[in-house]
Design a protein around this motif. Structure first.
Motif, PDB file in Angstrom:
ATOM      1  N   LEU A   2      46.010  38.288  37.613  1.00  0.00           N
ATOM      2  CA  LEU A   2      46.034  36.873  37.258  1.00  0.00           C
ATOM      3  C   LEU A   2      44.900  36.492  36.312  1.00  0.00           C
ATOM      4  CD1 LEU A   2      46.900  35.173  40.685  1.00  0.00           C
ATOM      5  CD2 LEU A   2      48.350  35.340  38.655  1.00  0.00           C
ATOM      6  N   PHE A   3      43.901  37.344  36.199  1.00  0.00           N
ATOM      7  CA  PHE A   3      42.738  37.002  35.385  1.00  0.00           C
ATOM      8  C   PHE A   3      43.029  37.240  33.911  1.00  0.00           C
ATOM      9  CE2 PHE A   3      38.619  38.041  33.367  1.00  0.00           C
ATOM     10  CZ  PHE A   3      37.997  36.817  33.570  1.00  0.00           C
ATOM     11  N   ALA A   4      42.834  36.193  33.104  1.00  0.00           N
ATOM     12  CA  ALA A   4      42.997  36.277  31.653  1.00  0.00           C
ATOM     13  C   ALA A   4      42.420  35.015  31.039  1.00  0.00           C
ATOM     14  CB  ALA A   4      44.469  36.431  31.272  1.00  0.00           C
ATOM     15  N   ASP A   5      42.094  35.091  29.767  1.00  0.00           N
ATOM     16  CA  ASP A   5      41.581  33.917  29.052  1.00  0.00           C
ATOM     17  C   ASP A   5      42.673  33.237  28.230  1.00  0.00           C
ATOM     18  OD1 ASP A   5      39.028  34.377  30.067  1.00  0.00           O
ATOM     19  OD2 ASP A   5      38.495  35.722  28.426  1.00  0.00           O
ATOM     20  N   VAL A   6      43.917  33.517  28.581  1.00  0.00           N
ATOM     21  CA  VAL A   6      45.090  32.919  27.928  1.00  0.00           C
ATOM     22  C   VAL A   6      46.068  32.511  29.027  1.00  0.00           C
ATOM     23  CG1 VAL A   6      44.867  34.224  25.766  1.00  0.00           C
ATOM     24  CG2 VAL A   6      46.091  35.235  27.708  1.00  0.00           C
ATOM     25  N   LEU A  24      53.610  38.272  34.318  1.00  0.00           N
ATOM     26  CA  LEU A  24      53.734  39.151  35.473  1.00  0.00           C
ATOM     27  C   LEU A  24      55.204  39.409  35.761  1.00  0.00           C
ATOM     28  CD1 LEU A  24      50.745  38.283  35.747  1.00  0.00           C
ATOM     29  CD2 LEU A  24      51.071  38.290  38.225  1.00  0.00           C
ATOM     30  N   THR A  25      55.525  40.669  36.040  1.00  0.00           N
ATOM     31  CA  THR A  25      56.912  41.047  36.298  1.00  0.00           C
ATOM     32  C   THR A  25      57.008  41.802  37.626  1.00  0.00           C
ATOM     33  OG1 THR A  25      56.936  43.273  35.318  1.00  0.00           O
ATOM     34  CG2 THR A  25      57.120  41.394  33.798  1.00  0.00           C
ATOM     35  N   GLY A  26      58.234  42.043  38.062  1.00  0.00           N
ATOM     36  CA  GLY A  26      58.466  42.766  39.302  1.00  0.00           C
ATOM     37  C   GLY A  26      58.840  44.218  39.093  1.00  0.00           C
TER      38      GLY A  26
END
Length: 634
Positions: free
Chosen positions: A252-256, A358-360
């Protein structure tokens, strides 16, 4: 998430710079936010950047060590880089950026490459030049999520994110006949070869080292196999939950902006549940296909409402025809996975709202969610109870059984129970079908692929599912599944992250017995139990779905004229790979039946891909870099 390219062992720096620039120009869509090129005496590294961490110029690549003796270009994401940064700072290392790439630079200096690889968790393709050792290292992540190819000739080595880039740089010229056979067999070129002669793929979980003109390769990781004491089913579900939540949190960590795909199925619903559980500020995207029986909007909307997460339905009209030109542009090698057309449409729709998705993906592969997993498990259990003479007797007489209806299904099952992996590798309708209808040209006469030569043995049958999972990981998983997602998302400058491909989660699941993962004979039983607990009966019982494109119908309908025109002036025929006359006859037969076999679809894509490459060679992209890395036109 980026595109990388480079060269080592050259003599003329101007020629090297020009070649790397040409490779980088083909990678522009993988990295639209920045670019860089660095040269040493005998080595050049190039990079196209998709900014995810630290959007400032401090995150520019190639990234160098303080004394410039080490340079790195990197494609992917290191999810635990913040923890590693703390560890390195405690050792006295100073950081100038907030990127994961700088952790790789200092980590290499602090721990060496092997220990660094042991510590990092993520998806990556990286190239590291150590000027003191005069050595280039090429490394691909454990599951092969990010692509990396190279060509080693005449004492030098060139590398890039795609085969197309190596071709543009002048390091790949001739099409490999065996790669064409590979593609016609599977619909993709396996990781054992490349579409171009002399080009190799860095294998998943492997490292290639070039030094003084010599190339060595070694594997640094492989998943465990079930062994030793096993947890109870309840304990397996509990540990899966713990590892899965941590995997989602890391991604989940991102700067976008970050988004997540949400279908009506188990895997993506679990991803969204974990996001909600963690309080993530994420929008869930559902692909809506109004009027289509496979439309998942209602189920996904219900899941999003129950989880309390933002939800956006991206409606894709069934009247909007997928673009074959886009398919062949997105993939550096011919690639005929029909669901890639859907993934391209999804990626284009999401890109306006998010940069990370994010995908499964991966849940079915390691937690055993495909029907063949249960089928092969049952065949393995039968094999262990069969006396050797019975298995040998069946193999000697199986050709006498009529291959129709239920007898054909029974025959296949007994083949797997007595022949093992060799029987599986020969089961699908590949090259023999082209031969049967006279569709192959003289260059492919009598050709086969190594997979069809795997020996049929009792021992293989008794370890069938174990052998199949390893075989599948090296073939379909990396050649088709991860290639599909990477190619489609990167074509639209989107970074895809899958929590189910987390190293710690994958290793835990791979070490579980088949009886646990198929508990009660239920596919993906652990994930379904987790979904039952967190999301309820409807999601846990949901069938596997995907955004499909009916190419078998369209080839004898809306695409028939296009395929006919291609075959009438076929490059494949002219070069001796197929017989277009026989292929046209096969198309006519398929049209009468209203359904086309995969072989026609594979030829359609391959012919279109070759024409795209031919056009690109005539009119090459002219965007290049100046000596400082700025974009110029020429």
């Amino acid at each position: 998430m980026c595109g990388i390219a480079g060269l080592a062992g050259f003599g003329d720096p101007d020629t090297a710079r020009r070649s790397v620039r040409q490779m980088m120009s083909t990678l522009a869509r993988r990295g639209p936010d920045g670019e860089g090129l660095e040269l040493w005496d005998g080595a050049a590294l190039g990079h196209r950047r998709l900014s995810i961490f630290d959007l400032s110029d401090a995150g520019r690549q190639p990234m160098l060590s303080p004394d410039s003796s080490v340079g790195i270009v990197f494609n992917g994401a290191i999810y635990n880089f913040r923890e590693l940064r703390v560890e390195l700072e405690a050792q006295g290392y100073k950081f100038k950026s907030h990127t994961d790439t700088e952790v790789l630079v200092h980590g290499y200096d602090a721990w060496g490459l092997d220990r660094l690889l042991d510590k990092i968790r993520g998806m990556f393709a990286l190239a590291l030049w150590d000027d003191r050792k005069r050595t280039l290292f090429l490394v691909r992540d454990r599951l092969g999520v990010k692509p990396l190819l190279y060509s080693a000739q005449n004492g030098q080595i060139a590398f890039a994110s795609t085969a197309r880039a190596l071709h543009a740089g002048g390091f790949a010229e001739q099409i490999d006949d065996l790669a064409i056979a590979d593609y016609l067999e599977f619909g993709y070129v396996t990781d054992d070869r490349s579409i171009y002669r002399g080009v190799n793929k860095v294998a998943a979980g492997s490292l290639v080292e070039w030094s003084n003109g010599r190339v060595t390769t070694r594997e640094y990781w492989r998943p465990p196999v079930p062994s030793g004491p096993q947890p109870s089913f309840a304990e397996a579900v509990e540990e899966t939950e713990r590892l899965f939540v941590r995997a989602v949190e890391r991604r989940l960590f991102a700067d976008v902006p970050v988004g997540s795909l949400l279908s009506g199925g188990v895997d993506s619903s679990l991803v969204c549940w974990a996001i909600a559980h963690l309080g993530g500020d994420v929008t869930a995207f559902t692909v809506g296909t109004p009027g289509d029986p496979a439309d998942e909007t209602a189920d996904a909307t219900d899941t999003a409402r129950r989880l309390g997460i933002r939800h956006q339905v991206l409606e894709l009209s069934g009247d909007t025809e997928p673009n074959i030109d886009e398919l062949v542009s997105a993939y550096g090698e011919p690639f005929a996975c029909s669901s890639a057309l859907g993934m391209l449409r999804v990626s284009k729709a999401v890109r306006g709202s998010a940069t990370v998705l994010l995908t499964g993906d991966g849940g079915d592969d390691v937690f055993l969610g495909y029907p063949e997993h249960r089928y092969f498990w049952m065949a393995q259990r039968l094999a262990r109870s069969l006396p050797g003479f019975v298995a040998s007797g069946w193999r000697g007489n199986r050709d006498k059984v009529p291959q129709v209806g239920s007898l054909k299904r029974l025959s296949s099952f007994l083949n797997y129970s007595t022949g093992g992996l060799g029987a599986i590798a020969c089961a699908h309708d590949g090259l023999p079908s082209y031969e049967r209808y006279g569709m192959l040209g003289e260059r492919l006469a009598g050709v086969s692929v190594p997979q069809r030569s795997i020996e049929w043995t009792n021992e293989s049958a008794r370890n069938l599912l174990t052998e199949f999972l390893e075989y599948d990981r090296h073939n379909r998983f990396v050649g088709e599944y991860v290639t599909k997602v990477d190619g489609a998302t990167m074509f639209h400058s989107l970074e895809a992250r899958s929590p189910f491909m987390d190293q710690d989660l994958w290793e835990f699941a791979a070490g579980l017995s088949f009886e646990l993962r198929l508990n009660g004979g239920k596919l993906k039983s652990i994930l379904r139990a987790l979904a039952q607990k967190k999301l309820g009966e409807r999601v846990s019982r949901g069938r596997k779905r995907g955004f499909t494109i009916p190419v078998q119908r369209w080839l004898v309908g809306r695409w028939r004229n296009a395929l006919t025109e291609l075959l009438q002036t076929s490059i494949l025929d002219r070069e001796g790979w197929i017989n277009s006359r026989a292929t046209l006859d096969r198309l006519a037969d398929a049209t009468e039946k209203g359904w086309a076999p995969n072989q026609l679809w594979y030829i359609f894509v391959l012919e279109s891909w070759l024409r795209h490459e031919q056009r690109s060679s005539i009119s090459p992209v002219t965007e290049v870099l100046d000596h400082e890395g700025a974009t110029v036109l020429g």
